[in-house]
Scaffold this motif. Structure first.
Motif, short mmCIF file in Angstrom:
data_model
loop_
_atom_site.label_atom_id
_atom_site.label_comp_id
_atom_site.label_asym_id
_atom_site.label_seq_id
_atom_site.Cartn_x
_atom_site.Cartn_y
_atom_site.Cartn_z
N LEU A 120 -14.83 -11.94 -48.23
CA LEU A 120 -13.97 -10.81 -47.84
C LEU A 120 -14.80 -9.56 -47.60
CD1 LEU A 120 -11.07 -11.38 -50.39
CD2 LEU A 120 -11.12 -11.99 -47.97
N GLU A 121 -15.80 -9.36 -48.46
CA GLU A 121 -16.70 -8.22 -48.28
C GLU A 121 -17.46 -8.39 -46.96
OE1 GLU A 121 -19.52 -7.42 -51.48
OE2 GLU A 121 -19.03 -5.30 -51.21
N GLY A 122 -17.76 -9.65 -46.64
CA GLY A 122 -18.40 -9.95 -45.35
C GLY A 122 -17.54 -9.45 -44.20
N HIS A 123 -16.25 -9.77 -44.23
CA HIS A 123 -15.36 -9.34 -43.14
C HIS A 123 -15.36 -7.82 -43.01
CE1 HIS A 123 -13.63 -12.88 -41.37
NE2 HIS A 123 -13.24 -13.38 -42.53
N ILE A 124 -15.37 -7.11 -44.13
CA ILE A 124 -15.39 -5.65 -44.07
C ILE A 124 -16.70 -5.16 -43.43
CG2 ILE A 124 -15.40 -3.53 -45.48
CD1 ILE A 124 -13.47 -4.95 -47.40
N HIS A 125 -17.80 -5.81 -43.84
CA HIS A 125 -19.09 -5.40 -43.29
C HIS A 125 -19.21 -5.68 -41.80
CE1 HIS A 125 -21.66 -3.83 -46.49
NE2 HIS A 125 -20.77 -4.41 -47.27
N ALA A 126 -18.46 -6.67 -41.30
CA ALA A 126 -18.51 -6.97 -39.86
C ALA A 126 -18.15 -5.71 -39.07
CB ALA A 126 -17.56 -8.11 -39.54
N ALA A 127 -17.12 -4.99 -39.55
CA ALA A 127 -16.70 -3.78 -38.83
C ALA A 127 -17.71 -2.64 -39.04
CB ALA A 127 -15.32 -3.35 -39.32
N PHE A 128 -18.19 -2.49 -40.28
CA PHE A 128 -19.15 -1.42 -40.57
C PHE A 128 -20.46 -1.62 -39.79
CE2 PHE A 128 -17.18 -0.64 -45.02
CZ PHE A 128 -16.29 0.26 -44.46
N LEU A 129 -20.87 -2.88 -39.74
CA LEU A 129 -22.13 -3.24 -39.08
C LEU A 129 -22.15 -2.78 -37.62
CD1 LEU A 129 -24.61 -5.33 -38.65
CD2 LEU A 129 -22.87 -7.04 -38.32
N GLU A 130 -21.08 -3.10 -36.90
CA GLU A 130 -21.08 -2.73 -35.48
C GLU A 130 -20.87 -1.24 -35.28
OE1 GLU A 130 -20.01 -6.59 -32.95
OE2 GLU A 130 -18.32 -5.73 -34.02
N GLN A 132 -22.08 1.04 -37.17
CA GLN A 132 -23.42 1.62 -37.39
C GLN A 132 -24.31 1.39 -36.18
OE1 GLN A 132 -24.81 0.04 -41.16
NE2 GLN A 132 -25.14 2.15 -41.82
N GLN A 133 -24.19 0.16 -35.63
CA GLN A 133 -24.99 -0.17 -34.46
C GLN A 133 -24.68 0.78 -33.31
OE1 GLN A 133 -24.17 -4.26 -33.53
NE2 GLN A 133 -26.23 -4.90 -34.00
N ARG A 134 -23.43 1.17 -33.18
CA ARG A 134 -23.01 2.08 -32.11
C ARG A 134 -23.37 3.53 -32.43
NH1 ARG A 134 -18.08 -0.72 -32.53
NH2 ARG A 134 -17.18 1.06 -33.61
N GLY A 135 -23.91 3.75 -33.63
CA GLY A 135 -24.29 5.10 -34.02
C GLY A 135 -23.09 5.94 -34.46
N GLU A 136 -21.96 5.29 -34.80
CA GLU A 136 -20.83 6.06 -35.34
C GLU A 136 -20.34 5.42 -36.63
OE1 GLU A 136 -17.43 4.85 -32.71
OE2 GLU A 136 -18.70 5.66 -31.13
N PRO A 137 -21.13 5.53 -37.71
CA PRO A 137 -20.75 4.88 -38.96
C PRO A 137 -19.36 5.30 -39.44
CG PRO A 137 -22.58 6.42 -39.30
CD PRO A 137 -22.35 6.33 -37.83
N GLY A 333 -4.09 10.78 -35.48
CA GLY A 333 -5.37 11.42 -35.77
C GLY A 333 -6.25 10.60 -36.70
N LEU A 334 -6.12 9.26 -36.60
CA LEU A 334 -6.93 8.37 -37.47
C LEU A 334 -8.04 7.73 -36.65
CD1 LEU A 334 -3.85 6.64 -39.05
CD2 LEU A 334 -5.51 7.97 -40.36
N LYS A 335 -9.13 7.36 -37.33
CA LYS A 335 -10.21 6.63 -36.67
C LYS A 335 -10.02 5.17 -37.03
CE LYS A 335 -14.19 7.71 -34.85
NZ LYS A 335 -14.36 7.31 -33.50
#
Ligand code: KG4
Ligand code: ZN
Length: 378
Positions: A120-130, A132-137, A333-335
């Motif tokens: 489950l933590e993996g699934h959350i990191h999938a979104a964070f990972l990309e 960060q890659q896009r430069g918008e953590p 007004g949410l990201k």
């Protein structure tokens, strides 16, 4: 994805919790050097769902070639890895054990640390990972919806402080009381003779339903107690009863089942075998699922007073879910953060990314590491 050799911390991730054997190399928790996924869909399709014994056997066959391919694509040799991250759970024990045993053996042979990862933590990191890659953590705290074939759960995610043993701290806000949303997709597709897995085909059929009249409407699901809990089995049963009570569906269901047996699974072929009534039914089913997922997630964001929403897991690949979340987030007004479709469903890049903060904190597993069928994040 890049095949360039990175000078950062390179982690090999291994994922085998369900019906995908996957391996990936990720540098510094954010740069995907390779990601290989071997799906077992063709094996489980004729049973209409994942058969655990067949899944473990297939993982055994796939694990060596999949890891080898991930290493080749990364441009690294085993000796250049800094650690091995492996899914410990939740999932099918027999399947998890294949990845864990392989990971332990490889880590032991290479003299590299082994890191246990929660799927489950993996699934959350999938979104964070990309992100960060896009430069918008993604800004924390956030509300995270994990929605897949095995899980439908809402968490509040906070950054762990320096003293904390965790990079992220999770608080469970709600979860499904019965079926996961992806499970409802799979069961409804099966009863409509639309094969397995159900999500991708129902997604496309709903999008092509246009103005097909609604043969039935499904109201919002009410759950007693926690208003952030989900429930999808009632909706699935409502579809089942509707189909049973209307014999006109029978013939086309049989035709679709026959077509599937003959291997006719192209979208256009299947679409041709669906009446406007079926398309309307599929659209109404999807409207109900998407409405419940979006409404509860937005209510959770409001309750926690956060500005960030993260949606991950196989069902996060759904076009209507993505579109509705994006629209609603804009007005509120949410990201909102989704992984790409490739990283929404099970993969190992998310496991390697989730292993990285544990690597930095020196949280290593030893040879006693065992699979956990159930492994709550919070
Ligand atoms: O995350 P995942 O690959 O495996 C689990 O951890 O469960 O999710 C698989 C689930 C299946 O139930 C599949 O039907 C669903 O995700 N799914 C979708 C879509 N693509 C996959 N559901 C709705 N729309 C989609 N486009
Ligand atoms: Zn998953």
């Amino acid at each position: 994805m890049s095949a360039e050799v990175s000078s950062g911390t390179c982690i090999l991730g291994i994922e085998s919790s369900c019906d995908e054997t996957a391996a990936a190399v990720v540098a510094d928790g954010r740069e995907i050097l390779s990601s290989v996924v071997a799906s077992q869909i063709d094996i489980h399709r004729k049973y209409g769902g994942v058969v655990p014994e067949l899944a473990s056997r297939e993982h055994l066959r796939q694990i060596v070639p999949v890891v080898r391919e991930a290493m080749e694509q990364s441009g690294l040799v085993f000796g250049e890895l800094d650690a091995i991250g492996v899914t410990q759970g939740p999932g099918l024990v027999g399947s998890l054990l294949v990845g864990i045993t392989y990971g332990k053996t490889l880590a032991g042979a290479l003299g590299k640390p082994l890191i246990a990862v929660n799927h489950l933590e993996g699934h959350i990191h999938a979104a964070f990972l990309e992100a960060q890659q896009r430069g918008e953590p993604a800004k924390l705290p956030a509300v995270c919806l994990i929605v897949s074939g095995g899980h439908t759960v809402l968490y509040e995610v906070q950054a762990g402080d320096a003293a904390s043993s965790q990079a992220f701290v999770y608080r469970k806000l709600g979860q499904t009381r019965d079926d996961a949303a992806g499970e409802a997709y799979d069961k409804v597709a099966k009863l409509l003779g639309l094969g397995y897995p159900g999500g991708p085909i129902l997604d496309r059929l709903a999008a092509s339903a246009d103005h097909a009249p609604a043969p039935v409407r499904f109201g919002p699901t009410k759950t007693r107690g926690n208003p952030l809990d989900f429930s999808f089995s009632g909706l699935k049963t409502a579809v089942l009863y509707h189909v049973r009570e209307h014999p006109e569906y029978r013939e086309e269901i049989q035709k679709r089942e026959e077509a599937a047996r003959l291997g006719q699974r192209q979208f256009e072929e299947v679409r041709q075998l669906c009446s406007p009534q079926t398309l309307g039914l599929v659209r109404e089913f999807q409207n109900a699922v998407v409405r419940d997922l979006v409404e509860r997630t937005l209510a959770a964001a409001e309750q926690c007073d956060v500005e960030t929403i993260v949606v991950s897991g196989g069902v996060a690949a759904n076009s209507q879910l993505r579109g509705t979340f994006e629209e609603r987030a804009k007005t509120g007004g949410l990201k909102i953060y989704f992984p790409s479709r490739m990283l929404s469903t099970d993969n190992a890049a998310m496991i390697a990314a989730a292993a990285y903060p544990r690597f930095l904190r020196g949280q290593f597993a030893d040879t006693s590491l065992n699979a956990r069928a159930s492994m709550p994040l919070a």
